[in-house]
Design an enzyme around this catalytic site. Structure first.
Site, PDB file in Angstrom:
ATOM      1  N   LYS A  65       0.827  -1.192   0.000  1.00 60.10           N
ATOM      2  CA  LYS A  65       0.000   0.000   0.000  1.00 60.10           C
ATOM      3  C   LYS A  65       0.874   1.260   0.000  1.00 60.10           C
ATOM      4  O   LYS A  65       1.844   1.356   0.762  1.00 60.10           O
ATOM      5  CB  LYS A  65      -0.914   0.014   1.227  1.00 60.10           C
ATOM      6  CG  LYS A  65      -1.950  -1.098   1.244  1.00 60.10           C
ATOM      7  CD  LYS A  65      -2.998  -0.934   0.164  1.00 60.10           C
ATOM      8  CE  LYS A  65      -4.115  -1.948   0.301  1.00 60.10           C
ATOM      9  NZ  LYS A  65      -5.184  -1.760  -0.706  1.00 60.10           N
ATOM     10  N   ASP A  71      -9.085  -0.351 -10.357  1.00 60.81           N
ATOM     11  CA  ASP A  71      -9.805  -0.999  -9.256  1.00 60.81           C
ATOM     12  C   ASP A  71     -11.074  -0.213  -8.951  1.00 60.81           C
ATOM     13  O   ASP A  71     -12.141  -0.530  -9.473  1.00 60.81           O
ATOM     14  CB  ASP A  71      -8.901  -1.118  -8.030  1.00 60.81           C
ATOM     15  CG  ASP A  71      -9.580  -1.801  -6.839  1.00 60.81           C
ATOM     16  OD1 ASP A  71     -10.744  -2.231  -6.976  1.00 60.81           O
ATOM     17  OD2 ASP A  71      -8.957  -1.906  -5.775  1.00 60.81           O
ATOM     18  N   ASP A 102      -0.447  -0.671  -4.574  1.00 60.29           N
ATOM     19  CA  ASP A 102      -1.823  -0.179  -4.601  1.00 60.29           C
ATOM     20  C   ASP A 102      -1.846   1.203  -3.971  1.00 60.29           C
ATOM     21  O   ASP A 102      -1.643   1.361  -2.767  1.00 60.29           O
ATOM     22  CB  ASP A 102      -2.736  -1.132  -3.840  1.00 60.29           C
ATOM     23  CG  ASP A 102      -4.210  -0.758  -3.974  1.00 60.29           C
ATOM     24  OD1 ASP A 102      -4.512   0.249  -4.657  1.00 60.29           O
ATOM     25  OD2 ASP A 102      -5.059  -1.464  -3.408  1.00 60.29           O
ATOM     26  N   GLU A 122      -2.004  -0.650  -8.844  1.00 62.40           N
ATOM     27  CA  GLU A 122      -3.458  -0.494  -8.807  1.00 62.40           C
ATOM     28  C   GLU A 122      -3.861   0.956  -8.557  1.00 62.40           C
ATOM     29  O   GLU A 122      -3.261   1.630  -7.719  1.00 62.40           O
ATOM     30  CB  GLU A 122      -4.062  -1.335  -7.677  1.00 62.40           C
ATOM     31  CG  GLU A 122      -4.170  -2.801  -7.936  1.00 62.40           C
ATOM     32  CD  GLU A 122      -4.915  -3.478  -6.792  1.00 62.40           C
ATOM     33  OE1 GLU A 122      -6.117  -3.170  -6.603  1.00 62.40           O
ATOM     34  OE2 GLU A 122      -4.298  -4.285  -6.090  1.00 62.40           O
ATOM     35  N   LYS A 164     -13.924  -6.978  -7.821  1.00 60.95           N
ATOM     36  CA  LYS A 164     -14.283  -7.320  -6.450  1.00 60.95           C
ATOM     37  C   LYS A 164     -15.786  -7.552  -6.382  1.00 60.95           C
ATOM     38  O   LYS A 164     -16.563  -6.753  -6.926  1.00 60.95           O
ATOM     39  CB  LYS A 164     -13.879  -6.201  -5.486  1.00 60.95           C
ATOM     40  CG  LYS A 164     -12.373  -6.018  -5.351  1.00 60.95           C
ATOM     41  CD  LYS A 164     -12.036  -4.855  -4.447  1.00 60.95           C
ATOM     42  CE  LYS A 164     -10.520  -4.698  -4.304  1.00 60.95           C
ATOM     43  NZ  LYS A 164     -10.149  -3.447  -3.612  1.00 60.95           N
TER      44      LYS A 164
END
Length: 367
Positions: free
Chosen positions: A162, A244, A191, A219, A268
């Site tokens: 992250k 995403d 991400d 991402e 997702k």
């Protein structure tokens, strides 16, 4: 296969370590569990976490949608005609994708139980086993590099890191510290969770490319609605870019794919509204030659089990992000997917393979 009842209840499970991204910090995994029972006594399970900074849903809104909208609509419906049931589910309410996903996965659990197949086989059965990454929360470079080393020791070969908080130079320092600590045998994917603007993203990614930090893909570098910014980043960097938060629906995916705004798409279930729509997004991406990842929110094992079954069933889904249950202090179910370090395999039981929901443990955590 007549739906007799739909029940929803709240659970909360503490995390072993705070989960930090550019969007939020999570210390407790909260979810709404859904139990759908049909006339022969079989039960299907689903889950919806309230990721309000992404889907806009709260615990209250999810429970209301399930109890006040979907339950009266779907009670008495025959799952032998499940296309009709899914049409009713997805047209009854605008948005509310996590609430829809919880019902959707419970219905697929029941449908594949009736077929006497594990769900991943019912949906296509491409993979018998998949491999998840493990997520490194955004912290100081020193803490992140130590966490990365620990996860590798625990048997993980792919790390999702992250970034997106603070100055761009801080993010670059974080990734360099991790590479210095773990070397290059482990794959790194980043991400940013919408934490950069387009120019910042191009600068950061180009700098990491120049430093040879070997990033597999990145991402959502920019805000979800900034599709043109996403395309700018994709067009001006060599590292593959994954959409995403920009992709909730088939329509969103169509926009991204037609513009060539990203190289990859993260599907997702909580964004798509469940497996029914996720299959359509994946099929559309495959028709454009764009591979997908299936990821998750901070979910317990019910939601992850459904997502893993979906992901394993499809050849175009090549990347998997299903580490959330490993972050929790205790299990919420018996059954479901089986973790063997980074590997995820399936029990062989029909449906989602959920044997029991551990209500006794969860009752102490309900908020």
């Amino acid at each position: 296969m007549i739906i007799q009842s739909i029940e929803a209840f709240q659970v909360a499970v503490p995390l072993k370590k705070p989960f930090k991204t550019a969007l939020r910090t999570v210390t407790v995994a909260e979810s709404i569990y859904v139990r759908v029972t049909v006339e022969d006594g079989r039960v299907g399970w689903g889950e919806a976490p309230p990721t309000f900074v992404i889907t806009g849903e709260t615990l209250g809104s999810i429970q209301y949608a399930i109890e006040k909208v979907f339950t009266p609509l779907l009670n008495g419906q025959d799952l032998r005609f499940y296309e009709q049931v899914f049409q009713k589910l997805h047209t009854a309410l605008v948005g509310n994708t996590s609430a829809k996903a919880a019902i959707d996965m419970a219905l697929y659990d029941l449908i594949s139980q009736r077929a006497d197949q594990p769900l991943y086989q019912f949906l296509g059965g491409h993979n018998k086993e998949i491999e998840t990454d493990y997520t490194v929360s955004v912290n100081t470079p020193e803490e992140m590099s130590a966490d990365a080393a620990k996860y590798i020791t625990n048997g993980f070969h792919v790390l999702k890191v992250k970034v997106g908080i603070g100055e761009i130079t801080e993010d670059i320092a974080r990734i360099k510290a991790i590479r210095d600590e773990i070397g290059y045998a482990t794959k790194l994917r980043l991400d940013a969770n919408q934490g950069w603007n387009a120019k910042e993203a191009v600068y950061a990614i180009s700098k990491m490319e120049d430093l040879g930090l070997d990033i597999e893909f990145i991402e959502q570098p920019v805000l979800a609605h900034d599709v043109h910014g996403l395309k700018f980043v994709t067009d001006h960097t060599l590292t593959p870019i994954m959409a995403d938060e920009s992709v909730f629906s088939v329509h969103d995916a169509k926009t991204i794919l037609e513009m060539r705004a990203a190289d990859l798409i993260n599907i997702k279930l909580m964004k798509a509204g469940g497996i029914y729509q996720a299959l359509k997004i994946n099929a559309l991406a495959e028709s454009y030659g764009v591979q997908c990842m299936t990821g998750s929110m901070i979910e317990t094992k019910i939601g992850i089990t459904a997502a893993a079954h979906f992901a394993a069933s499809q050849p175009n889904i090549q990347y998997y992000d299903f580490d959330a249950p490993l972050m929790l202090k205790f299990e919420t179910i018996k059954g479901g997917v089986i973790y063997k370090e980074s590997k995820i395999c399936f029990s062989g039981r029909s449906g989602l393979g959920i044997e029991e929901v551990l209500r006794r443990e969860l009752d102490d955590s309900i908020t």
